[in-house]
Design an enzyme around this catalytic site. Sequence first.
Site, PDB file in Angstrom:
ATOM      1  N   GLU A  78       1.564   3.386  -6.292  1.00  0.00           N
ATOM      2  CA  GLU A  78       1.179   2.104  -5.719  1.00  0.00           C
ATOM      3  C   GLU A  78       0.231   2.354  -4.562  1.00  0.00           C
ATOM      4  O   GLU A  78       0.264   3.416  -3.941  1.00  0.00           O
ATOM      5  CB  GLU A  78       2.412   1.315  -5.270  1.00  0.00           C
ATOM      6  CG  GLU A  78       2.104  -0.130  -4.985  1.00  0.00           C
ATOM      7  CD  GLU A  78       1.260  -0.764  -6.073  1.00  0.00           C
ATOM      8  OE1 GLU A  78       0.029  -0.918  -5.850  1.00  0.00           O
ATOM      9  OE2 GLU A  78       1.792  -1.080  -7.145  1.00  0.00           O
ATOM     10  N   CYS A 104       1.876  -3.425 -11.688  1.00  0.00           N
ATOM     11  CA  CYS A 104       2.020  -1.974 -11.672  1.00  0.00           C
ATOM     12  C   CYS A 104       0.929  -1.395 -12.578  1.00  0.00           C
ATOM     13  O   CYS A 104       0.912  -1.689 -13.756  1.00  0.00           O
ATOM     14  CB  CYS A 104       3.418  -1.610 -12.183  1.00  0.00           C
ATOM     15  SG  CYS A 104       3.715   0.084 -12.694  1.00  0.00           S
TER      16      CYS A 104
END
Length: 237
Positions: free
Chosen positions: A107, A5
Amino acid sequence: MPPMCGRYVVAYDPDTLISGFSVVRVTPFPKRWNVAPMSMVPVVHDTRDGERIATLMRWGLLPHWAKDEKLAPKLNNARAEGIDAKPSFRQAVRRRRCLLPASGFYEWQATPAGKQPWYISPRAAAGDTPLPFAFAGLFEAWRPPGAADDAEWLLSCCVITTAPNALMAPIHDRMPVILPPEQWARWLDRSLQDPAALAPLLVPADPTGMQAWPVSRAVNRGAAEGEDLLLPLPTVG
């Protein structure tokens, strides 16, 4: 593109951590809409005295045994699978666990036209304000080898990742471990040091508590900031 992430959002204020995460002390911090690794971020953890506090730490874990700071940029994430056996994380997972509150995260989805950023945020019932996500994380305190006894400690942290849930799977093959409130106390409990007892927590989150939409590629720039980064892309057609 940022690694998973690799970017998230801190669009809440310190009072949210007091009311929503039951912390008793908070180090002030600014709102950010494009937090990148090596930034200072608010981290919730329990002290040795049992107080729950929120402290600013650098996002990019620096293991206690590191000889210098070169390793930190590579360790903003820790894969949940086998985490207790990895030298960079095995001591922290037993003794220094934390939560990284996030208003949401970005993302990047692979598409024929290139990497498309998505924004993923909490979903709440109509009329309710959702709590920030609580990423499961680890933290460390580090000083250079040979430092004086009164030298300042560098506090650093990382986000634990796991396999994607049904919402995330079309976007990316990993996602942060997002803990529900009923699991926070167990994760932060410093007396619990058996990785096998913690492993059931490190699973994909319930997708019904999440929502996602594509956003502008402006977020690709690390220097980009502002809540406009969260706006959904216009619908075509």
